[in-house]
Design a protein around this motif. Structure first.
Motif, short mmCIF file in Angstrom:
data_model
loop_
_atom_site.label_atom_id
_atom_site.label_comp_id
_atom_site.label_asym_id
_atom_site.label_seq_id
_atom_site.Cartn_x
_atom_site.Cartn_y
_atom_site.Cartn_z
N VAL A 1 1.26 -50.85 -45.14
CA VAL A 1 1.68 -49.51 -45.54
C VAL A 1 3.09 -49.64 -46.12
O VAL A 1 4.04 -49.95 -45.39
CB VAL A 1 1.65 -48.54 -44.34
N ILE A 2 3.18 -49.43 -47.41
CA ILE A 2 4.49 -49.51 -48.08
C ILE A 2 4.99 -48.10 -48.35
O ILE A 2 6.16 -47.78 -48.20
CB ILE A 2 4.35 -50.29 -49.42
N HIS A 3 4.04 -47.25 -48.78
CA HIS A 3 4.31 -45.82 -48.99
C HIS A 3 3.38 -45.07 -48.02
O HIS A 3 2.29 -45.57 -47.71
CB HIS A 3 3.99 -45.41 -50.42
N LEU A 4 3.77 -43.87 -47.61
CA LEU A 4 2.97 -43.16 -46.60
C LEU A 4 1.53 -42.94 -47.07
O LEU A 4 0.60 -42.99 -46.27
CB LEU A 4 3.65 -41.84 -46.25
N GLU A 5 1.37 -42.75 -48.39
CA GLU A 5 0.01 -42.53 -48.92
C GLU A 5 -0.92 -43.69 -48.58
O GLU A 5 -2.13 -43.51 -48.49
CB GLU A 5 0.04 -42.35 -50.44
N ASN A 6 -0.36 -44.92 -48.45
CA ASN A 6 -1.21 -46.07 -48.10
C ASN A 6 -1.91 -45.85 -46.77
O ASN A 6 -3.03 -46.32 -46.57
CB ASN A 6 -0.39 -47.37 -48.00
N ALA A 7 -1.27 -45.15 -45.86
CA ALA A 7 -1.86 -44.94 -44.53
C ALA A 7 -3.15 -44.14 -44.65
O ALA A 7 -4.21 -44.55 -44.14
CB ALA A 7 -0.87 -44.24 -43.60
N THR A 8 -3.10 -43.02 -45.36
CA THR A 8 -4.32 -42.20 -45.48
C THR A 8 -5.35 -42.89 -46.35
O THR A 8 -6.56 -42.83 -46.08
CB THR A 8 -3.97 -40.80 -46.05
N MET A 9 -4.88 -43.60 -47.37
CA MET A 9 -5.78 -44.34 -48.26
C MET A 9 -6.60 -45.37 -47.47
O MET A 9 -7.81 -45.47 -47.62
CB MET A 9 -4.85 -45.05 -49.27
N PHE A 10 -5.94 -46.11 -46.58
CA PHE A 10 -6.63 -47.17 -45.84
C PHE A 10 -7.45 -46.59 -44.67
O PHE A 10 -8.49 -47.14 -44.31
CB PHE A 10 -5.65 -48.23 -45.35
#
Ligand code: G3H
Ligand code: ZN
Length: 277
Positions: free
Chosen positions: A24-33
């Motif tokens: 997770v580099i940007h918070l959006e990565n969390a929901t994406m994954f």
């Protein structure tokens, strides 16, 4: 649901399946994954590295956001601190509610790495937090690819015994930050380390490994599969295409969303691949 790493990794070890661990580099990565894991029906590890913390300036905002997303997920999600060289950062992650940390003392002299890792294990286990450590530095973190380093099976077993770590990252032919999937893993060595060391093994620098190479590694006993660059490359490639095709675009959501969907689709594909071992 937010879950600890040790129990999920043990299940995967027993099933001979791989556990995807994405950065997770940007918070959006969390929901994406998390969305990718939900579609694949698989657990996932969301990891935030010390480097990402330096980029953000602090751990709490991105760490807390990732924890909130993990608690709301319908599949098991581990929130893990990746490549922490700072013991203070480990303490902060545990206090925030992270369920796992990687203490990376691989650059330290061997005796110091063992002693510090054992202290980190005592602290984390008292809080119910899983600890991953690294033996045999996986290259590439500073832009230098060195896939030649190898972890000795006997050393791996002794290190686990000396420190009490729950998972062990090993050097078996991968290298960080590869943008081609051409790394040749030493599958026989993975099998030998898995037989010697009782804990689930971790592969860093998995972006450089082909699908077939990864399936063979999982079949040989590799469990936690760390991927960052490969997904970042797909994400940034999409951003490049969108901006080139739409030079007047200014709303960042318009290039972020398609890029996130492409990276998320690849994360889902990888999770399904790892599930078959
Ligand atoms: O700890 C994170 C990983 O080892 C990711 O490495 O960017 O080469 O896939 P990678
Ligand atoms: Zn790594």
């Amino acid at each position: 649901m937010l879950t600890d790493l040790a129990s999920i990794a043990r299940t995967c070890q027993n099933e001979r399946t791989g556990l995807g661990a994405f950065n997770v580099i940007h918070l959006e990565n969390a929901t994406m994954f998390i969305d990718a894991a939900t579609r694949a029906g698989r657990p996932v590890v969301l990891q935030i590295s010390e480097n990402a913390v330096k980029y953000h300036g602090s751990l709490a905002p991105i760490g807390t956001g990732t924890l909130v997303a993990a608690r709301a997920a319908r599949v098991p999600v581990v929130v893990h601190l990746d490549h922490a060289e700072s013991v203070d950062l480990v303490h902060e992650a545990v206090e925030l509610g992270f369920t796992s940390v990687m203490y990376d003392g691989s650059k330290l002299p061997d005796d110091v790495n063992r002693a510090t890792t054992a202290e980190v294990v005592d602290f984390c286990h008292a809080a119910g937090v899983t600890v991953e450590a690294e033996l045999g530095e996986v290259g590439g973190k500073n832009g230098v690819h060195d896939p030649s380093v190898r972890t000795d099976p006997g050393d791996a077993a002794a290190f686990v015994g000396d420190t009490g770590v729950d998972l062990l990252a090993v050097a078996v032919g991968s290298s960080h930050a590869m943008v081609t999937r051409t790394a040749a893993l030493d599958t026989d060595l993975i099998r030998a380390i898995a037989a010697a060391a009782p804990v689930p093994l971790v592969l860093h620098g998995s972006s450089g490994v082909s699908d077939a190479g990864m399936s063979a590694a999982i079949g040989a006993g590799m469990v936690k599969i760390n991927v960052s660059t490969h997904l970042n490359r797909i994400f940034t490639g999409s951003v490049r295409e969108t901006l080139a095709a739409n030079p007047d675009l200014v709303d960042s959501r318009k290039w972020f969303k398609p890029a996130g969907e492409k990276a998320g689709a690849e994360a889902e594909r990888l999770l399904r691949l790892y599930a078959h071992g």
